[in-house]
Design a protein around this motif. Structure first.
Motif, PDB file in Angstrom:
ATOM      1  N   VAL A 127       0.874  -1.176   0.000  1.00 44.60           N
ATOM      2  CA  VAL A 127       0.000   0.000   0.000  1.00 44.60           C
ATOM      3  C   VAL A 127       0.906   1.220   0.000  1.00 44.60           C
ATOM      4  O   VAL A 127       1.859   1.302   0.783  1.00 44.60           O
ATOM      5  CB  VAL A 127      -0.920  -0.002   1.235  1.00 44.60           C
ATOM      6  CG1 VAL A 127      -1.727   1.290   1.310  1.00 44.60           C
ATOM      7  CG2 VAL A 127      -1.844  -1.215   1.215  1.00 44.60           C
ATOM      8  N   HIS A 160       2.657   3.578  -8.670  1.00 43.83           N
ATOM      9  CA  HIS A 160       1.202   3.631  -8.438  1.00 43.83           C
ATOM     10  C   HIS A 160       0.510   2.411  -9.033  1.00 43.83           C
ATOM     11  O   HIS A 160      -0.428   1.858  -8.441  1.00 43.83           O
ATOM     12  CB  HIS A 160       0.624   4.905  -9.049  1.00 43.83           C
ATOM     13  CG  HIS A 160       1.142   6.154  -8.423  1.00 43.83           C
ATOM     14  ND1 HIS A 160       1.068   7.391  -9.043  1.00 43.83           N
ATOM     15  CD2 HIS A 160       1.746   6.375  -7.225  1.00 43.83           C
ATOM     16  CE1 HIS A 160       1.596   8.306  -8.258  1.00 43.83           C
ATOM     17  NE2 HIS A 160       2.013   7.724  -7.149  1.00 43.83           N
ATOM     18  N   GLY A 164      -1.134  -2.143  -4.566  1.00 45.71           N
ATOM     19  CA  GLY A 164      -2.490  -2.678  -4.512  1.00 45.71           C
ATOM     20  C   GLY A 164      -3.500  -1.593  -4.242  1.00 45.71           C
ATOM     21  O   GLY A 164      -4.574  -1.550  -4.843  1.00 45.71           O
ATOM     22  N   THR A 165      -3.138  -0.667  -3.332  1.00 43.60           N
ATOM     23  CA  THR A 165      -3.979   0.481  -3.009  1.00 43.60           C
ATOM     24  C   THR A 165      -3.077   1.702  -2.854  1.00 43.60           C
ATOM     25  O   THR A 165      -1.983   1.607  -2.286  1.00 43.60           O
ATOM     26  CB  THR A 165      -4.758   0.258  -1.695  1.00 43.60           C
ATOM     27  OG1 THR A 165      -5.625  -0.865  -1.849  1.00 43.60           O
ATOM     28  CG2 THR A 165      -5.596   1.479  -1.340  1.00 43.60           C
ATOM     29  N   VAL A 166      -3.533   2.833  -3.360  1.00 37.14           N
ATOM     30  CA  VAL A 166      -2.826   4.099  -3.179  1.00 37.14           C
ATOM     31  C   VAL A 166      -3.680   4.971  -2.265  1.00 37.14           C
ATOM     32  O   VAL A 166      -4.859   5.215  -2.549  1.00 37.14           O
ATOM     33  CB  VAL A 166      -2.577   4.811  -4.516  1.00 37.14           C
ATOM     34  CG1 VAL A 166      -1.932   6.172  -4.285  1.00 37.14           C
ATOM     35  CG2 VAL A 166      -1.693   3.961  -5.420  1.00 37.14           C
ATOM     36  N   ILE A 167      -3.092   5.413  -1.153  1.00 38.16           N
ATOM     37  CA  ILE A 167      -3.801   6.262  -0.203  1.00 38.16           C
ATOM     38  C   ILE A 167      -3.389   7.712  -0.420  1.00 38.16           C
ATOM     39  O   ILE A 167      -2.199   8.038  -0.403  1.00 38.16           O
ATOM     40  CB  ILE A 167      -3.504   5.839   1.248  1.00 38.16           C
ATOM     41  CG1 ILE A 167      -4.073   4.436   1.513  1.00 38.16           C
ATOM     42  CG2 ILE A 167      -4.086   6.840   2.240  1.00 38.16           C
ATOM     43  CD1 ILE A 167      -3.763   3.905   2.888  1.00 38.16           C
ATOM     44  N   ARG A 178      -6.331  10.534  -9.989  1.00 33.35           N
ATOM     45  CA  ARG A 178      -7.331  10.080 -10.966  1.00 33.35           C
ATOM     46  C   ARG A 178      -7.079  10.725 -12.328  1.00 33.35           C
ATOM     47  O   ARG A 178      -7.194  10.079 -13.371  1.00 33.35           O
ATOM     48  CB  ARG A 178      -8.741  10.400 -10.472  1.00 33.35           C
ATOM     49  CG  ARG A 178      -9.192   9.561  -9.290  1.00 33.35           C
ATOM     50  CD  ARG A 178     -10.692   9.693  -9.055  1.00 33.35           C
ATOM     51  NE  ARG A 178     -11.070  11.073  -8.735  1.00 33.35           N
ATOM     52  CZ  ARG A 178     -11.119  11.561  -7.506  1.00 33.35           C
ATOM     53  NH1 ARG A 178     -10.814  10.790  -6.463  1.00 33.35           N
ATOM     54  NH2 ARG A 178     -11.495  12.820  -7.301  1.00 33.35           N
ATOM     55  N   HIS A 185     -11.110   3.181  -8.150  1.00 33.74           N
ATOM     56  CA  HIS A 185     -11.362   2.121  -7.168  1.00 33.74           C
ATOM     57  C   HIS A 185     -10.085   1.675  -6.466  1.00 33.74           C
ATOM     58  O   HIS A 185     -10.161   0.961  -5.461  1.00 33.74           O
ATOM     59  CB  HIS A 185     -12.039   0.918  -7.843  1.00 33.74           C
ATOM     60  CG  HIS A 185     -11.136   0.132  -8.752  1.00 33.74           C
ATOM     61  ND1 HIS A 185     -10.980   0.447 -10.092  1.00 33.74           N
ATOM     62  CD2 HIS A 185     -10.342  -0.947  -8.516  1.00 33.74           C
ATOM     63  CE1 HIS A 185     -10.132  -0.413 -10.641  1.00 33.74           C
ATOM     64  NE2 HIS A 185      -9.727  -1.255  -9.708  1.00 33.74           N
ATOM     65  N   ARG A 186      -8.918   2.125  -6.947  1.00 32.09           N
ATOM     66  CA  ARG A 186      -7.659   1.767  -6.294  1.00 32.09           C
ATOM     67  C   ARG A 186      -7.123   2.901  -5.435  1.00 32.09           C
ATOM     68  O   ARG A 186      -6.028   2.812  -4.896  1.00 32.09           O
ATOM     69  CB  ARG A 186      -6.627   1.361  -7.346  1.00 32.09           C
ATOM     70  CG  ARG A 186      -7.038   0.081  -8.073  1.00 32.09           C
ATOM     71  CD  ARG A 186      -5.971  -0.421  -9.019  1.00 32.09           C
ATOM     72  NE  ARG A 186      -4.686  -0.446  -8.393  1.00 32.09           N
ATOM     73  CZ  ARG A 186      -3.585   0.123  -8.915  1.00 32.09           C
ATOM     74  NH1 ARG A 186      -3.660   0.764 -10.059  1.00 32.09           N
ATOM     75  NH2 ARG A 186      -2.446   0.052  -8.285  1.00 32.09           N
ATOM     76  N   ILE A 187      -7.885   3.969  -5.300  1.00 32.83           N
ATOM     77  CA  ILE A 187      -7.479   5.124  -4.502  1.00 32.83           C
ATOM     78  C   ILE A 187      -8.388   5.242  -3.289  1.00 32.83           C
ATOM     79  O   ILE A 187      -9.611   5.182  -3.400  1.00 32.83           O
ATOM     80  CB  ILE A 187      -7.568   6.430  -5.324  1.00 32.83           C
ATOM     81  CG1 ILE A 187      -6.725   6.326  -6.591  1.00 32.83           C
ATOM     82  CG2 ILE A 187      -7.122   7.623  -4.480  1.00 32.83           C
ATOM     83  CD1 ILE A 187      -6.936   7.482  -7.552  1.00 32.83           C
ATOM     84  N   GLU A 188      -7.788   5.398  -2.128  1.00 34.25           N
ATOM     85  CA  GLU A 188      -8.531   5.670  -0.895  1.00 34.25           C
ATOM     86  C   GLU A 188      -8.021   6.999  -0.327  1.00 34.25           C
ATOM     87  O   GLU A 188      -6.816   7.256  -0.330  1.00 34.25           O
ATOM     88  CB  GLU A 188      -8.334   4.565   0.139  1.00 34.25           C
ATOM     89  CG  GLU A 188      -8.860   3.203  -0.277  1.00 34.25           C
ATOM     90  CD  GLU A 188     -10.379   3.131  -0.264  1.00 34.25           C
ATOM     91  OE1 GLU A 188     -11.018   4.026   0.337  1.00 34.25           O
ATOM     92  OE2 GLU A 188     -10.923   2.192  -0.863  1.00 34.25           O
ATOM     93  N   THR A 189      -8.932   7.826   0.151  1.00 29.94           N
ATOM     94  CA  THR A 189      -8.533   9.083   0.789  1.00 29.94           C
ATOM     95  C   THR A 189      -8.603   8.917   2.307  1.00 29.94           C
ATOM     96  O   THR A 189      -9.655   8.600   2.851  1.00 29.94           O
ATOM     97  CB  THR A 189      -9.451  10.241   0.356  1.00 29.94           C
ATOM     98  OG1 THR A 189      -9.389  10.378  -1.074  1.00 29.94           O
ATOM     99  CG2 THR A 189      -9.009  11.544   1.000  1.00 29.94           C
TER     100      THR A 189
END
Length: 273
Positions: A127, A160, A164-167, A178, A185-189
């Motif tokens: 991550v 990136h 698996g996930t980019v925060i 984006r 769907h692979r970005i979390e804030t």
């Protein structure tokens, strides 16, 4: 879950990232996870402070690798500090068993590169936490030209893509990611936080207010890294605009922009403490 965290700064560093990372690691232990941190020796603290290469603190297994610790955190010395940590931390990263790796973006791209290498070599997912947009930030500051922007931009995009996930720590950073083509769907804030049990309002009548001669008026405090990347000259603008009102703007911290900020404040008649 076995979580391996990569970042040069960890407790007892005074950098904000170190405090946030320490909070996160200790809370993950409380939640039942096995947490390991690969950090460097303290570099914001006095150079005489050297901690054990391995220790367990509040359930977190901390490995501290040797790295160059500059007295002044500017230019080539700052880069050398980051590169030395990257080189020393690579073997522990690749050899330490983990279910997931958490890598933070400062130092620019390097921890993300370690995470990407681990994923490719051992298959360990990682991550990636984006706190600053590199290399765009370096280009805006004039540290790299357009060629460097293109080359490092390709490295950033590959990191990136491998994560698996980019925060993102802000909605604006998430929007920029984006726009660069990273699927939403692979970005979390996840915004940065504060421990409201430890940080609580106290009396307005306190020793620091008296020491700084702040009186009884409203005080706006910026506490943290005084860096050229943060656009803090806006605080001087605000101080000038508010000079006839009972408002004090206080900057508490060190960084490569502090001397310039103090000079600007004095030149524009805004008192610098």
């Amino acid at each position: 879950m076995r979580i391996l965290i990569l970042h040069p700064h960890y407790w007892p560093e005074i950098a904000a990232t170190a405090q946030l990372l320490t909070d996160l690691a200790e809370d993950l232990v409380v939640a039942g996870h096995e947490v390991q941190v690969v950090a460097g020796q303290p570099s914001y603290r006095p150079s005489a402070l050297r901690l054990p290469a391995r220790e367990v603190r509040r359930g977190v297994h901390v490995t501290r690798v040797p790295s160059y610790r500059p007295r002044e955190r500017q230019g080539a010395r700052r880069v050398a500090h980051y590169l030395s940590y990257f080189a020393a931390s690579l073997a522990p990263t690749l050899l330490r068993p983990a279910d997931v790796i958490l890598a933070l973006s400062p130092p620019p791209l390097l921890c993300g590169l370690s995470g990407a290498l681990a994923r490719r070599i051992s298959g360990t997912p990682f991550v990636y936490v984006v706190e600053d947009l590199y290399p765009e930030l370096a280009h805006e500051l004039g540290a790299i030209g357009r060629g460097g922007l293109r080359g490092l931009g390709r490295v950033a995009r590959r990191i990136h893509e491998d994560a698996g996930t980019v925060i993102a720590i802000s909605d604006e950073i998430a929007a920029r990611l984006r726009a660069q083509g990273l699927p939403a769907h692979r970005i979390e804030t996840v915004h940065n936080w504060a421990d409201t049990d430890a940080i609580r309002p106290s009396s307005r009548d306190n020793a620091l207010r008296r020491e700084l001669g702040l009186g009884d008026g409203f005080v706006a405090l910026y506490a943290g890294n005084v860096s050229r990347t943060l656009g803090l000259s806006g605080l001087v603008e605000a101080a000038v605009a508010l000079r006839d009102r009972d408002v004090q703007i206080v900057v508490s911290g060190e960084g490569d922009a502090r001397a310039d900020l103090e000079r600007e404040a004095r030149a524009r008649g805004a008192h610098a403490i």
